[in-house]
Design a protein around this motif. Structure first.
Motif, short mmCIF file in Angstrom:
data_model
loop_
_atom_site.label_atom_id
_atom_site.label_comp_id
_atom_site.label_asym_id
_atom_site.label_seq_id
_atom_site.Cartn_x
_atom_site.Cartn_y
_atom_site.Cartn_z
N PRO A 25 46.13 -6.71 11.09
CA PRO A 25 46.22 -5.34 11.60
C PRO A 25 47.63 -4.81 11.85
O PRO A 25 47.83 -3.62 11.90
CB PRO A 25 45.43 -5.40 12.91
CG PRO A 25 44.50 -6.55 12.74
CD PRO A 25 45.24 -7.54 11.89
N ASN A 26 48.61 -5.70 11.97
CA ASN A 26 49.98 -5.23 12.20
C ASN A 26 50.80 -5.13 10.91
O ASN A 26 51.96 -4.74 10.96
CB ASN A 26 50.70 -6.13 13.21
CG ASN A 26 50.09 -5.99 14.59
OD1 ASN A 26 49.67 -4.91 14.97
ND2 ASN A 26 50.02 -7.09 15.31
N SER A 27 50.19 -5.48 9.78
CA SER A 27 50.94 -5.42 8.52
C SER A 27 51.10 -3.98 8.04
O SER A 27 50.29 -3.10 8.37
CB SER A 27 50.25 -6.25 7.43
OG SER A 27 49.10 -5.57 6.95
N ARG A 28 52.12 -3.76 7.28
CA ARG A 28 52.38 -2.43 6.73
C ARG A 28 51.23 -1.98 5.83
O ARG A 28 50.80 -0.84 5.86
CB ARG A 28 53.70 -2.44 5.95
CG ARG A 28 54.06 -1.09 5.38
CD ARG A 28 55.39 -1.11 4.69
NE ARG A 28 56.44 -1.32 5.69
CZ ARG A 28 57.66 -1.73 5.42
NH1 ARG A 28 58.01 -1.96 4.17
NH2 ARG A 28 58.55 -1.88 6.37
N ARG A 29 50.70 -2.91 5.02
CA ARG A 29 49.61 -2.57 4.10
C ARG A 29 48.34 -2.19 4.86
O ARG A 29 47.65 -1.24 4.49
CB ARG A 29 49.33 -3.73 3.15
CG ARG A 29 48.25 -3.40 2.13
CD ARG A 29 48.66 -3.71 0.72
NE ARG A 29 47.79 -3.09 -0.24
CZ ARG A 29 46.89 -3.75 -0.97
NH1 ARG A 29 46.78 -5.05 -0.86
NH2 ARG A 29 46.13 -3.11 -1.83
N PHE A 30 48.02 -2.94 5.92
CA PHE A 30 46.84 -2.60 6.72
C PHE A 30 47.01 -1.20 7.29
O PHE A 30 46.12 -0.37 7.17
CB PHE A 30 46.66 -3.61 7.86
CG PHE A 30 45.42 -3.36 8.70
CD1 PHE A 30 44.28 -4.12 8.50
CD2 PHE A 30 45.41 -2.37 9.67
CE1 PHE A 30 43.14 -3.91 9.27
CE2 PHE A 30 44.27 -2.14 10.44
CZ PHE A 30 43.13 -2.91 10.24
N LYS A 31 48.14 -0.94 7.92
CA LYS A 31 48.37 0.34 8.59
C LYS A 31 48.34 1.51 7.60
O LYS A 31 47.76 2.56 7.88
CB LYS A 31 49.67 0.33 9.36
CG LYS A 31 49.60 -0.54 10.61
CD LYS A 31 50.90 -0.50 11.38
CE LYS A 31 50.86 -1.37 12.60
NZ LYS A 31 49.87 -1.02 13.59
N SER A 32 48.94 1.35 6.43
CA SER A 32 48.96 2.45 5.47
C SER A 32 47.57 2.68 4.88
O SER A 32 47.14 3.82 4.70
CB SER A 32 49.99 2.22 4.37
OG SER A 32 49.65 1.12 3.58
N PHE A 54 31.32 14.79 16.17
CA PHE A 54 32.06 13.65 15.66
C PHE A 54 33.41 13.55 16.35
O PHE A 54 34.12 14.53 16.50
CB PHE A 54 32.24 13.80 14.15
CG PHE A 54 33.11 12.77 13.52
CD1 PHE A 54 32.68 11.46 13.40
CD2 PHE A 54 34.37 13.09 13.05
CE1 PHE A 54 33.49 10.50 12.81
CE2 PHE A 54 35.18 12.14 12.47
CZ PHE A 54 34.74 10.85 12.35
N THR A 55 33.77 12.34 16.79
CA THR A 55 35.04 12.17 17.50
C THR A 55 36.00 11.22 16.80
O THR A 55 37.10 11.00 17.29
CB THR A 55 34.81 11.69 18.95
OG1 THR A 55 34.06 10.48 18.93
CG2 THR A 55 34.07 12.74 19.77
N GLY A 56 35.61 10.64 15.65
CA GLY A 56 36.55 9.83 14.89
C GLY A 56 36.03 8.46 14.53
O GLY A 56 35.03 7.99 15.07
N CYS A 57 36.75 7.82 13.60
CA CYS A 57 36.43 6.46 13.17
C CYS A 57 37.63 5.56 13.43
O CYS A 57 38.76 6.02 13.45
CB CYS A 57 36.11 6.41 11.68
SG CYS A 57 34.55 7.19 11.22
N LYS A 58 37.34 4.29 13.60
CA LYS A 58 38.39 3.29 13.74
C LYS A 58 38.09 2.19 12.74
O LYS A 58 36.99 1.63 12.72
CB LYS A 58 38.39 2.72 15.16
CG LYS A 58 39.26 1.48 15.31
CD LYS A 58 40.14 1.54 16.51
CE LYS A 58 41.03 0.34 16.66
NZ LYS A 58 41.97 0.10 15.60
N VAL A 59 39.07 1.89 11.90
CA VAL A 59 38.92 0.77 10.97
C VAL A 59 38.98 -0.52 11.78
O VAL A 59 39.95 -0.75 12.50
CB VAL A 59 40.03 0.80 9.89
CG1 VAL A 59 39.96 -0.46 9.03
CG2 VAL A 59 39.92 2.04 9.02
N THR A 60 37.94 -1.32 11.67
CA THR A 60 37.93 -2.58 12.41
C THR A 60 38.37 -3.74 11.53
O THR A 60 38.70 -4.80 12.03
CB THR A 60 36.54 -2.88 13.00
OG1 THR A 60 35.58 -2.90 11.94
CG2 THR A 60 36.16 -1.83 14.03
N GLY A 61 38.36 -3.52 10.20
CA GLY A 61 38.85 -4.58 9.33
C GLY A 61 38.62 -4.29 7.86
O GLY A 61 37.81 -3.43 7.48
#
Length: 121
Positions: A25-32, A54-61
């Protein structure tokens, strides 16, 4: 503030090669890649039946797909819950997303595995 209800939304991108840095989760590729997912997912869900709430989504992986050229995407999405908010219907949201992604084949620049969409309330 109204309570919030979560649902999962999972799918597989067939033209995004999975790499180990997508699991960090802290990698540049994950974040982009995460940022691009929000760019495509949030407007899509805002146009769905839950859109006003709708209030949003969060990528969990991100996870490896069935072959090395694909990547699974796992998200948790939220919408308001209260007396004025309609009951969440995963089948309805699935059908809407199916239509909005051309039969579960396109999400912006990405190609989707048309058997991979999963919506669970």
């Amino acid at each position: 503030a109204p309570a919030v209800k979560n649902f999962t939304l999972n799918f597989t991108i067939t033209n995004l090669q999975f790499t180990a840095d997508l699991q960090k989760p802290n990698s540049r590729r994950f974040k982009s890649t995460e940022k691009v997912m929000y760019h495509y997912l949030d407007p899509l869900l805002q146009r769905s039946s839950i859109g006003p709430h709708f209030t949003g989504c969060k990528v969990t992986g991100f996870r490896p797909g069935k072959n090395r050229d694909s990547t699974g995407v796992d998200t948790i999405c939220s919408y308001g819950k209260g007396p004025q908010v309609p009951k969440f219907n995963p089948d309805e949201v699935y059908q809407e997303l199916k239509t909005m992604t051309s039969g579960i084949t396109k999400l912006g620049i990405y190609s989707l595995d048309n058997k991979s969409l999963y919506v669970n309330g």
